[in-house]
Design an enzyme around this catalytic site. Sequence first.
Site, PDB file in Angstrom:
ATOM      1  N   GLU A   1       0.830  -1.215   0.000  1.00 28.78           N
ATOM      2  CA  GLU A   1       0.000   0.000   0.000  1.00 28.78           C
ATOM      3  C   GLU A   1       0.863   1.264   0.000  1.00 28.78           C
ATOM      4  O   GLU A   1       0.538   2.261   0.618  1.00 28.78           O
ATOM      5  CB  GLU A   1      -0.967   0.022   1.195  1.00 28.78           C
ATOM      6  CG  GLU A   1      -1.829  -1.205   1.341  1.00 28.78           C
ATOM      7  CD  GLU A   1      -2.597  -1.553   0.072  1.00 28.78           C
ATOM      8  OE1 GLU A   1      -2.760  -0.684  -0.806  1.00 28.78           O
ATOM      9  OE2 GLU A   1      -3.036  -2.705  -0.055  1.00 28.78           O
ATOM     10  N   GLY A   2       1.942   1.219  -0.769  1.00 32.21           N
ATOM     11  CA  GLY A   2       2.875   2.345  -0.817  1.00 32.21           C
ATOM     12  C   GLY A   2       3.964   2.150   0.207  1.00 32.21           C
ATOM     13  O   GLY A   2       3.712   2.172   1.408  1.00 32.21           O
TER      14      GLY A   2
END
Length: 602
Positions: free
Chosen positions: A455-456
């Site tokens: 998620e990043g």
Amino acid sequence: MGSSLILSRRDLDFLLHEWLDVESLIKRPRFTEHSRETFDAVLDLAQQIATDHFAPHNRKADENEPRFVDGRVELIPEVAKALEVFTDAGMMAGSFDEEYGGMQLPHAVSQAAMAWFQAANISTSAYPFLTMGNARLLLAHGSQQQIDTYVRPQLEGRWFGTMALSEPQAGSSLADITTKAEPQDDGTYRLTGNKMWISGGDHELTENIVHLVLAKIPGGPPGVKGISLFVVPKFLVDDDGSLGERNDVVLAGLNHKMGYRGTTNTLLNFGEGVHTPGGRAGAVGFLVGEQHRGLTYMFSMMNEARIGVGMGATVLGYTGYLHALDYARTRTQGRPAGAKTTTSNGASSAPVPIVAHPDVRRMLLAAKSYVEGGLALGLYCARLVDEEQTAESDDVRARAHLLLDVLTPIAKAWPSQWGPVADDLAIQVHGGYGYTRDYPVEQFYRDNRLNPIHEGTNGIQALDLLGRKAVMQGGAGLTLLGETITATTARAIGTQWAAFAADVDAAVARLGSVTATLWSAGDPEVTLANAHVYLEAAGHLVVAWVWLEQALATGSSDSDFHEGKRQAARYFWRWELPKVAAQFDLLESLDRTVLDTPDRWL
């Protein structure tokens, strides 16, 4: 219920009721059907299901990871059974509208309930975690037909959902994705391309899988401005809601991971021609919202997922801490400093529980400060979601939205860095046993190591914080964060926490000046090369503030629980907050060491 090694119900009660006052939300129209009793009942049920159905197969799923057999995924049967109990209990739809079968729970309560499942079995909980995010995105940006077709079956647990962003060649650089979506005469699109690292991308747990896929429509703008978002179901859906033809989405392979092994992680091929709906190649996709706005839509799901990842990292560290604490209280070894190994009559003195040794208490106190601080941060962000969505005043909603925007990269990255440290300390407390598979702490660490990546990555969160959030709207978000923190420190004047508050105030002032220094450097490369240290420092400052909030919320109670809270707050103040000053010194120097290192020196 009694004490648990999965999570601390006493801590959740303190955070939700003694600190965040979630009971006050029942005055708002959305939550009028609820009470303290209904909130507690949901948490009781979550603890029971997590304990009885999620935790027991956590190790088995790790040892028997998904297998790719004849083009299909095989999972251990306990995963499906646990998720059936989860959805039958209404947990999937907990915070959603009653219109869609939900309970309209406050986000803070549903996040606390979800924490039980993440702590008990992060891999199995990933399937509903992604499905809930998928459903929320479609509710926010999809058409009514898409909501009726895809959201309802997901919230009923009959279908699960994914988010398909990354590609083998692009990773986090979404501007470089090449998956293509060709418009068709009937208003649909045909997608061709490959997606990598897609969690829950294929399985036999549900009748259907709803993929949310980023792709580019030919002729669109370059880079991220040309990305659109599509619903691509594994099976097409007929007008009456029944399943039709198999869509041209093919499982090409499974990724084998260090941890988090019970979640299928896939390489998917779209438009490979294995399945050709209607006799035409390409996976059938349905545009969500408008063309070329896909990344904007997807970020509404990703921001929710980022806070959820932070919560997952926190509670994996939390269960590691609880296991280490239990071990330290029961494992006997050695004697206190100064104690004799023999008694006055010559007999051997008894070894003591290792929790008696100061260095073991140091490790446990450090872990406690990380995991209880991270849990408080995650639930505070969830409470901000409730303010953003249900506060009566537009101004309060806007302020909550802005503060949440600033805190999101910290709420993802700080627990993702320090949750694994708590698990690392749990292994150390166990000594040699901690490094074996005889105790679960080594799995908690392996599972947690994914969280700084997905998620990043934490590096991307750092760029987001310093490159965007700190300077957006002329620095309004950072200013609001500073005002929120100093409102807390003002409440500490005249209390035993006044010195702690003064140190937090000093750090807030330096955060502002350091941000100005970095952005006045005149060289974006110098500024952003320091982003990771900036994120670490800002994160530690925010968690110090959260600990000051918790300390103030303990009031005058002298229970062991409240005394433990106060001692963890003192630890974070004395041992952790001082690290921030050195990081600010480094940032203010505009150091070029990283930039001035050519790769031939590495």
